[in-house]
Structure formats: structure tokens, C-alpha cells
Design an enzyme around this catalytic site. Sequence first.
Site, short mmCIF file in Angstrom:
data_model
loop_
_atom_site.label_atom_id
_atom_site.label_comp_id
_atom_site.label_asym_id
_atom_site.label_seq_id
_atom_site.Cartn_x
_atom_site.Cartn_y
_atom_site.Cartn_z
N GLU A 247 -40.74 2.21 -14.88
CA GLU A 247 -42.19 3.90 -14.46
C GLU A 247 -41.42 3.25 -12.56
OE1 GLU A 247 -46.47 4.03 -14.49
OE2 GLU A 247 -46.23 4.27 -16.97
N LYS A 249 -42.01 3.34 -8.75
CA LYS A 249 -43.45 3.06 -8.13
C LYS A 249 -43.72 3.78 -6.56
CE LYS A 249 -45.29 -1.63 -5.57
NZ LYS A 249 -45.92 -0.90 -5.12
N ARG A 254 -53.93 3.82 -4.17
CA ARG A 254 -54.21 4.02 -5.56
C ARG A 254 -55.15 4.50 -5.65
NH1 ARG A 254 -53.37 -1.54 -9.34
NH2 ARG A 254 -54.33 -0.75 -10.82
N ARG A 271 -58.44 0.45 -4.13
CA ARG A 271 -58.19 -0.39 -4.35
C ARG A 271 -59.46 -1.47 -4.21
NH1 ARG A 271 -53.02 -3.50 -4.69
NH2 ARG A 271 -54.06 -5.42 -3.63
N GLU A 301 -51.68 6.41 -8.61
CA GLU A 301 -51.01 6.55 -7.32
C GLU A 301 -51.14 8.44 -6.45
OE1 GLU A 301 -50.17 3.28 -5.97
OE2 GLU A 301 -49.28 3.54 -4.60
N PHE A 341 -51.17 6.24 -14.38
CA PHE A 341 -50.41 5.23 -15.14
C PHE A 341 -50.58 5.18 -16.37
CE2 PHE A 341 -50.53 3.70 -10.88
CZ PHE A 341 -51.39 2.92 -11.37
N ARG A 421 -53.95 -10.75 -11.68
CA ARG A 421 -52.32 -9.94 -11.22
C ARG A 421 -51.72 -10.66 -12.60
NH1 ARG A 421 -49.55 -8.80 -7.02
NH2 ARG A 421 -51.58 -9.17 -5.26
N LYS A 427 -43.68 -6.03 -10.46
CA LYS A 427 -42.74 -5.01 -9.63
C LYS A 427 -41.30 -5.09 -9.13
CE LYS A 427 -46.06 -6.96 -6.45
NZ LYS A 427 -47.28 -6.50 -5.06
P1 AMP Z 1 -50.40 -4.60 -6.38
O1 AMP Z 1 -50.96 -3.88 -5.99
O2 AMP Z 1 -49.12 -5.93 -5.69
O3 AMP Z 1 -49.97 -5.35 -8.18
O4 AMP Z 1 -48.19 -3.89 -6.85
C1 AMP Z 1 -48.65 -2.90 -7.41
C2 AMP Z 1 -49.25 -1.30 -6.72
O5 AMP Z 1 -48.05 -0.65 -7.34
C3 AMP Z 1 -50.42 -0.65 -7.14
O6 AMP Z 1 -51.50 -1.54 -6.77
C4 AMP Z 1 -50.58 1.06 -6.78
O7 AMP Z 1 -50.90 0.68 -5.97
C5 AMP Z 1 -48.72 1.05 -7.21
N1 AMP Z 1 -47.49 1.69 -8.14
C6 AMP Z 1 -47.64 2.66 -7.05
N2 AMP Z 1 -46.34 2.78 -9.13
C7 AMP Z 1 -46.99 2.85 -9.92
C8 AMP Z 1 -47.24 2.51 -10.61
N3 AMP Z 1 -46.14 4.04 -11.78
N4 AMP Z 1 -47.79 1.64 -11.85
C9 AMP Z 1 -48.72 1.22 -11.21
N5 AMP Z 1 -48.38 0.62 -10.21
C10 AMP Z 1 -48.09 1.79 -9.39
#
Ligand code: AMP
Length: 579
Positions: A247, A249, A254, A271, A301, A341, A421, A427
Site C-alpha cells: 500500500e 504510505k 493516523r 496515534r 491515514e 487501511f 511494532r 514500512k
Molecule cells: P509507524 O507509525 O512508525 O509504524 O509508521 C507507520 C505509519 O504510517 C502509521 O502509523 C500510519 O500513520 C502511516 N501510514 C500511512 N499509510 C499507511 C498505510 N497504508 N497503512 C498503514 N499505515 C500507514
Amino acid sequence: MKFADLATYFEKIEAVSSRLTITSLLAELFQKLTPLELEKTVYLLQGRVVPAFQAIEFGMAEKTVVKAIVSALNMEKAYFDREARKMGDLGKTVEFFKKQFLSFEAKDLTILETYEALYKAATAHGDKSQEFKINILSLLIRQLDPLSARYLVRIPQTLMRLGFSDMTVLDAYSWMLTGDKSLRPAIEAAYHVRPDLGYIGRILKEKGVKEMANIQPHIFTPIIMMRAERLSSGEEIIAQIGTCAVEPKYDGFRLQIHYDKKSGVVKLYSRSLEDVSLMYPDVIEGIKKQMSADEVILEGEAIGFDPATGSFLPFQDTVQRKRKYDIAEKALEIPLKLFCFELLYADGKNYVHTPFIERRKCLEEIIHTTKDISKDTVLIAPHEIISEGVKIELNFEDAIARGLEGIIAKKLDGIYQPGARGWNWIKFKRSYSSKIEDTIDCVVMGYDAGKGKRTDFGIGAFLVGIYDKTKEKYVTIAKIGTGLTDIEWREIFAKSQKLKVKSKPSVYEVEKGMECDVWLDPYLVVEIKADEITKSPIHTAHLALRFPRLQRFRDDKKAEDATTLSEMESMFTGQGKTK
Ligand code: AMP
């Protein structure tokens, strides 16, 4: 239990800094309480009457609390203010004066009676609410003993700060039942699904630890959000999770959305589980219009969209929607699109443990979209199922070319892992100019007063750290004194003022040479970009950042969400691998 007995526990806890001692004191206290008392006491311990995600605040400034105090003690305000300034603490000043006067209204109130009164004060609204709050607080001060009064007046000012986190309370729950930490994993897993500490405590007392496995998502209680691991090539991703859904990003913010069709209520959580519903009326409208389920919890998001060009806005523009004033005007100027998502719960069914691909299918079924981005506010994040590393790379290049941040690859049969996590989401971002692919989320631990030009800002350099999960301490990685604009210096100074503490918090591990003029509670999170990670003898992470610079403030993250030491260690060993 009487509130006076609870106050003696507040005092004991305040006097110690060892986490183990606090845990055992809490466990001893919890053992003595009934289930209902335990629930309410846990909120009071956090200086609240409801869990943190419910936006019920006392809304009493120091000035108003002083009004209640002087009215209760029947004292001249100027005299009280003078003494309070000398003692430097309202709570202790009230306690001091209460010891000198005998109150005719003294009453040995129970925890529940005191809680009820505080709850009424916190939930009062409307014209006369300030007066009402003052009266309630004033009566409680007259009724309670001196030590209780010390803690009572700290609650409405949210100054409880007894120095422990939610995690310590979870440990204490385990101790309460078994005398050790062994039940913490089971309790924590339930807490991730339903992060209401009071509720979890009450259920543990009523039904025991077995019941933790049955804790279900609950509408209007945000689930602690899952986070993604990181990798830096398509090949590594395939090696890790095999064929996956890729997908885009989106670089917005969020949201976890809770919707109950019957009552028509939509709530949005950030978040850090803050209720941000008031900020995004356009998202709320979109959900009401496009949702077919009756009761649902989902995630997406939100990102700013320019209807004129049909393109997404950069984070700096989207983030302007995070505001408390002029909400409607900004919503017209920067309309949001919500890319959903995740589906976590719908109409009585818990989807948390359902494989990703099935969750996703149900998500598509419950959201009506015209597939025309100019018409819909709520959309579904598009995805492509990919089984080859090179194809992921192509998809990634395409996302970057469209101005997106990168991609997120999702394991097809991966479950949603609340609060973790995990490798079920990976990512893949690119940073062009640096050897470190990702930015680092750091906690601002303290600062030095400014010298030269910076005396104007009141701050010349600030110390940042990351979280060492094993030791449960914050360790330092950089002191940053350059690379901020004047506006950013002023902003970081302003944001720090509420967080100042008298001495270095016990959860900080700092080498002598890195001490700060001013220490801050662990609260403010900043995203830091750097060129490289190096080994360091002067930082307690034993790693340091080369050329660190502020990327942005991360008000949406809590201190516990900072990058962890083990993540930084793997970034260190992995650096240079990125293209
Ligand atoms: P992290 O927060 O470090 O896990 O990085 C992932 C973050 O990317 C999530 O917290 C979301 O805010 C953002 N995000 C953006 N697009 C997506 C997606 N398609 N699926 C999941 N997270 C996404």
C-alpha cells in the site's frame, strides 16, 4: 477505604523513585481496595476521573484552585499567595494551613465519596460551572484532613505526577495477584485492546486474570495502535514476509475511527489515543455518509488534498488541520481525504485476530465509495499483491514519484497486533541525502539556557534521548544546538515551559558532561534527522547522531512512542545498506 488512607499511599509513593518500590506499594494498596474503589483510585492516581482518552478535564487553572483554597480556609488571598510562593507548592501550602485550623466540617470521606464530588466538578459545564467547581473543591478542602488536602488540590491542576507510567500499574496488578510480574504479559495484551487501566483493574479484581483473554474491543475506547517495522529494499521485504499487499504510505496523520450509527456518534482518536473528534468535522461527515455498518472501529491515514490540482499535500500543510480554532475555515481550505487501511471491529465481531486479507475484504464491504476522489472523503487505501522484490521496488519508485512517503507492505495472513511494532507491517521509506534511511523520534529531556543571540529565545541547546526498553530508562543520543529556525527555537522553548521539573527525572540516564540547566518531564517528542549514527562514549545510548537537526514536532506521539534503543541499534548496524 477512606481518602485519608489513600493520601498516605500518595505520600509514600511520592517519596520514592525506585520502580520496584512503587510497584509493591501500588500492589499493596490495590489489594486493600474493592473492585470499584480500585477502578476509581487508578484514575485519581493519574490525576483524572476518567481514562486519559476521554476528553474530560477539570479545566481549573491555578488561579481558580487558589480561589477554592482561600475560600475554604477563609484566608486573605494576598497572604496565601505570599506563603505559597515561598513554599513553591500549592498542595504543601494548603496542608500547612489546614494543620493550623480546626474545621467544623471535617468529615472522614471515603475514596468513592471524594471521587464522586471530583467527578461532578470535572464534568460540570456551562455558565456557572467555574463557580460550581470552586464550591465543590472548597467543600472537600474543608472536609478532608491536611495530608488529603495536599493531594486533592493537585488533582484538578493535573499535577499528580507521582512518577510512574501505565506499565507500572500493569506490573502492580500482576503483583497484586501473584506477588511477581509473571502475569504482566497477559494483562498487557488485554490493556492493548482496551487501554482503560481502571476497567482492567476492576475486571482483574472481580474475575481474575483468566478474564483477560476475553477482553474485547470496545466502541469509544481506542485500541492501542499497531506499528510497522522497517526495511530498506523489496528483496528484504519478500524474504521476511513473502507475497504481500503493498500500500502507499501516506504522510498525513493516523486516525482510529469509532462509529455508532444508532446514536450517530463518531469519535476520532490520534496515534497517542487523544480524542481529536472536534478537529475534523469533514472526516466525521464522510464516515456518517459512507459507512454501512452499525457499529465499527477502523483506522486510516488522513491527508490534505488539493482539489484544484488533484494532488496530496505535504505533511507541513496537512498538519495545519491540527488546531483548536478556525476549524471550519481551515477545513474548506485544506480538505482531508481519509485512506482507510484497517478494520478492527464491526457489528459485534472482533477483527483483530482475523488475517489481513480477510479484514481488508470486510473493510471494502462496509465503506461505500464512488471511487471518485473528488467526491468521496473516505477512501480505501489501494493495494497491489506482490511476490517479487523488484516489483516492490517499482511500486516504491512509483509512490515516491507521486510525492508519497514510500510504501507499507502487509503480510497477507498477518493479524493486527495492538500496541506492537510487528513484522506484519513493514514500512519502506527513502531518504535521499543521508545514510540513515529513517528519522528518529526523540524525547526532549532538558535544555541549556541560551547564550549570545539565543538569550532571546531562553534556550540554546536541548538534550534528546530514546527509550531503552530493557532498562525502562531514557538514554541520550544528541545535544542539539543548531539547525532550528528562530520560530522553532521559540516553539521548543514555549512547549518546554509546562514540563519543567526541579531535578533530573529518575528515568533519565545521562553522563556528567551532558547535564542540562533545565530538566523536563518526558513528554515532548521531536522527529530528528541525521546524517549518520556513530558510536559514542559520551551518550548513554552508546550511540550518537551526526549532524542532528529538527525535522518536526511530533505532538501526536507520546514519550513511550519514541524510537527505542534496540531499533536504533539495528539502524546502526543496517546503515549504509540503503540505496
Ligand atoms: P509507524 O507509525 O512508525 O509504524 O509508521 C507507520 C505509519 O504510517 C502509521 O502509523 C500510519 O500513520 C502511516 N501510514 C500511512 N499509510 C499507511 C498505510 N497504508 N497503512 C498503514 N499505515 C500507514
